[in-house]
Design an enzyme around this catalytic site. Sequence first.
Site: not given
Ligand SMILES: Cc1ncc(COP(=O)(O)O)c(C=O)c1O
Lengths: 421, 151
Positions: A241, A218
Amino acid sequence: MAVSTDEKREVRVAESSYDIAKIRSDFPILQMERAGKPLVYLDNAATAQTPNAVIDALTRYYTCENANVHRGVHYLSQTATTRYEDARKKIANFFHAPVGCEIIFTRGATEAINLVASSYGEAHVGEGDEIIISHLEHHSNIVPWQILCERKGAKLRVIPINDAGEMILEEYEAMLSPRTKIVAVNHVSNALGTINPVETIIELAHAQGVPVLLDGAQAAPHMPVDLKALNCDFYAFSAHKVYGPTGIGCLYGNAKLLNAMPPYQSGGDMIMSVSFEKTTYNSLPYRFEAGTPNIADAIAFGAALDYLSAIGMAEIAAYEQELLAYGTEALQEVKGLELIGTAKHKAGVLSFVMEHAHPHDIGQLLDDENIAIRAGHHCAQPVMQRYGVPATARASLGMYNTREEIDAMVEALHKVNKVFA
Amino acid sequence: MCSSRALYEEVILDHNKKPRNFYPMEDADHTIEGFNPLCGDHFTIYLKLNGEIIQEISFHGAGCAISKSSASVMTTLLKGKTVKEAEKLFEHFHHMITSATDAELDDKTLGKLMVFSGVREYPVRIKCATLAWHALISGLHGEGKAPVSTE
Ligand SMILES: Cc1ncc(COP(=O)(O)O)c(C=O)c1O
């Protein structure tokens, strides 16, 4: 928000050079309407929309560059390999990765964290050891460590947070000990938007020789990230993201630590030579990239970062900060609304509950207006438990959101009150 | 705000604001918990049975307007009914909200439950509408103490 006039003026300047109309026109999905209502997309923390530059990179790849990498002598394979490795360089440059560090492609932040928990954990964590995380983590930075602790008989320690949603550093400092094997915390919280004091967290851990993994999922979309200055040992992030495609992300890591870690997955690409007697592993970063990688999305991730660099992360951060301040103030007007997460340093997240309406119902009514927010626990159930709420409604900002969109949300929230209060 | 008007019928909004039989029953002979982990909805259903007859029924907890009003309407319908009748009603209810949006509905058997027909347009909300019912039915079947989850 107490902003001095000088600061306000500065923000105005930043805003005026920020061509929001042009930026919005770069994102085809933002031109979509439903039942005559324009899309107001405020779920950027879940996934961000992709600009034409990214979509074009994907089309170009499949139209005229597609081949497997690191294998062929033919033209296409060489082109694909070059593009793929160029993307890796772009990522390293974008995040100011210092020499002696590596960018490893993964499926996303989740896989990057799992890689470290499983591989670093295998090599370095034993019975009675401790791993420190925080109360603010996404499930993807909790569960891999829990599983590791269970497997090894180690203990998970959790940095508590205060009512504003900020980590309590004194408690963290007291937690660090010779038993601590790794500290894994988020840079910016997805549930509340808190920007965590990672510089201090890293400094304190390093003073005891403890490595630090930052979950940067984030942070990457909202601010310039300088990995050289941060000096963390691992950094995990996801392309989707940061206005890139889904299915690709990275683990940034210190080469010294990575070299001492056993392989994560095994197969093609991660080996130097294989015989039935002995297999020699490939060098970094390939040692951790088993199998045919997600070539197209890696290249498109590079295109997303090119797009962001052309606009400037500092400019995006300034624009979003101003929008966040505007949104924070605008939400105060809504009767019975309570913001959850009021840290001093925040990135574009407005998490809230309402006295008379459940987040699920808020999300439903906003969807009628074609306003997309998220309702739920945001994969951060411990955060919800900390505030004693089952769920929150969350509006999360991106580089293309506007004050008008915030106004539209506020107006819809007034209607929510009309229906439910 | 037009489209989800069909979902949020007046009766639903009314039961959401003023849920009926909404209290923890101290001397219940069955208490069953129902969870929806995805949205954090959490209700407890309380029952007093007299043989096959549901003599008293109440509920308590927190959830969205759909899950709360559905639980509330359920308690008003089932008081004095037999366990068999409750199961039959749930069958009709479940059939109704999982049916196609243009399927004809038999409002004679569904009665008051017709107000939830709008849920058919919102598949993600079916779990909300059936949470209390699932908990109740599993309780009537005496399926141990494990909380019921609609996830
Ligand atoms: C703070 C944080 N860490 C990890 C993730 C995991 O990301 P991903 O689902 O793209 O692996 C997210 C996604 O929502 C997140 O907001």
